[in-house]
Write an enzyme that holds these catalytic residues in place. Structure first.
Site, PDB file in Angstrom:
ATOM      1  N   ASP A 292       0.669  -1.261  -0.026  1.00 51.83           N
ATOM      2  CA  ASP A 292      -0.286  -0.114   0.061  1.00 51.83           C
ATOM      3  C   ASP A 292       0.858   1.379   0.151  1.00 51.83           C
ATOM      4  OD1 ASP A 292       0.714  -0.891   2.503  1.00 51.83           O
ATOM      5  OD2 ASP A 292      -0.600   0.362   3.575  1.00 51.83           O
TER       6      ASP A 292
ATOM      7  N   GLU B 191      -0.770  -2.335   5.193  1.00 53.50           N
ATOM      8  CA  GLU B 191       0.371  -2.260   6.054  1.00 53.50           C
ATOM      9  C   GLU B 191       0.298  -1.135   7.039  1.00 53.50           C
ATOM     10  OE1 GLU B 191       3.539  -1.192   8.517  1.00 53.50           O
ATOM     11  OE2 GLU B 191       3.188  -0.132   6.685  1.00 53.50           O
TER      12      GLU B 191
END
Length: 433
Positions: free
Chosen positions: A103, A169
């Site tokens: 991400d 994350e």
């Protein structure tokens, strides 16, 4: 989790493996160099097309297509957008996992790179700029490169390698109960086959190509703190006719700062308690009836963390009560403590030195108060998480742009080091007795 790895004593881990013939370093070096142009291209492609947590559909598609092209078993949609690749060697053996996160962040990039992001996404209902301001583009590319190198050595491998590409994350997006690691675990990412250990890395400011980590507590547990204060609205000229939540908010910040500084011994366990946002009011001459504050708590000791949270809750209630206001205090964990298994950490040091070179590895670095949800994988199986220095050439790591800043721009020269650490970690783990 610590008992699980105790089945493999350090003396056995350090021994040259008899489970299979060792793949020589020169072969790994040559394979990494062959795949390097692809790794650079993937990194730049991901960088130019960043996606926020649980929205990494394009990134996941690129990764899954590549893993399939290598002949790996591929599972998609694990933890919404996560991807699992499974490489089974020519013979049975141990099972090891390697992890990368996918991400990006709601950050306006200011690197000036030719492939800088101009992407946008939706965050908390708003359209925001999106950029890989934490280096996850590097992580995806390095693990894809490692998968290609290892797939090319399949006939020489005894055992199984699980490649974990994890979404979100940076924490659970608003409205989501779990972040990427916790959700992947809940959906079976570490089942069938179940790895015996997991390894991961993160690019950070540091001498390019250097590697640093520590056994036991390495990266802090991270909690989100939310405080809502309720008072009584009044004219700014008549504060005594209401309950001033602005004054209460100021006292709350002072109380939190003082509690942390005066009740926690900083020489034993680093602790950071930061109030980062205060939102209240709409007009300069109206004292509002409510205020919201949010912040982060970073700790390395569960008992100490629990005690500080309890003290803070009690103190904030007392502050509010003294003014005639009320307070709601909430704490939600974003990431647990990154706990590097001690035996596995000691075993890993010479493997990382083989990858990065003599003098490039520090296995006893001080702890850091940034957090990582890799920690949730470590609660299920033993693991080690390490940092890869990636400051630009000629820039002092102490002054180079940090992760999460608009100027963060990791050095692409460290890409082969990252690929090589992944490859050798997996090979040497599978080669052990």
């Amino acid at each position: 989790m610590r008992r699980l790895f105790a089945a493999f004593p350090l003396t056995l881990l350090l021994a040259a493996g008899t489970a299979q013939a060792q793949v020589d370093t020169a072969s790994v070096d040559a394979a990494v160099q062959r795949v390097l142009p692809e790794v650079v291209a993937w990194r730049r492609d991901f960088h130019q097309h960043p996606e926020l947590g649980f929205a990494e559909t394009r990134s996941a598609g690129v990764i899954a297509d590549h893993l399939r092209s290598l002949g790996l078993e591929v599972r998609t949609g694990v933890g919404k957008t996560g991807v699992i690749g499974i490489l089974r060697g020519a013979r049975p053996g141990h099972v090891v996992a390697l992890r990368a996160d996918m991400d990006a962040l709601p950050v306006q990039e200011a690197t000036g790179l030719d492939f800088a992001s101009t992407a946008t996404g939706t965050y908390m209902g708003n359209t925001v700029p999106v950029a890989h301001a934490c280096g996850h583009d590097m992580h995806m590319a390095m693990l894809m490169g490692a998968a290609e190198v290892l797939a090319g050595m399949k006939d020489r491998i005894a055992g199984t390698i699980v490649f974990v590409f994890q979404p979100a994350e940076e924490g659970a997006p608003p409205g989501e109960p779990k972040g990427g690691a916790a959700l992947m675990i809940a959906e079976g990412a570490l089942n069938d086959p179940k790895p015996e250990a997991i390894f991961g890395l993160h690019v950070v400011p540091g001498r390019p190509g250097s590697i640093f980590y520590r056994p036991e507590g390495f990266m802090a547990a991270s909690d989100r703190v939310d405080i809502r204060l309720t008072g009584k609205q009044t004219h700014g000229a008549w504060p005594w006719r209401g309950v001033d939540v602005i004054a209460v908010a100021g006292q709350v910040v002072e109380t939190v700062n003082t509690l942390t500084a005066r009740t926690v011994d900083p020489t034993t366990t680093p602790t950071v308690f930061t109030i980062a946002t205060i939102n209240a009011g709409v007009r300069y001459n109206i004292i509002p009836d409510s205020a919201t504050l949010s912040g982060t708590l970073r700790t390395f000791d569960t008992a100490q963390r629990d005690a500080l949270v309890a003290r803070a809750g009690t103190a904030i209630d007392h502050v509010a009560e003294a003014y005639g206001a009320t307070a709601e205090f909430g704490v939600k964990q974003n990431a647990a403590l990154v706990f590097n298994d001690p035996g596995l950490s000691a075993w890993l040091a010479p493997v990382l030195t083989e990858a990065a070179g003599e003098g490039a590895v520090n296995p006893a670095t001080p702890p850091t108060t940034v957090a990582e949800d890799f920690s949730y994988f470590q609660q299920v199986i033993p693991g080690v998480f390490y940092h890869l220095g990636a400051s630009p050439d000629g820039v002092d790591p102490a002054t180079s742009a940090p992760n999460h800043s608009p100027e963060f721009s990791p050095n692409e020269k460290v890409l082969p080091v990252g690929v090589k650490t992944h490859v050798l970690t997996a090979l040497r783990f599978l080669e052990r007795s």
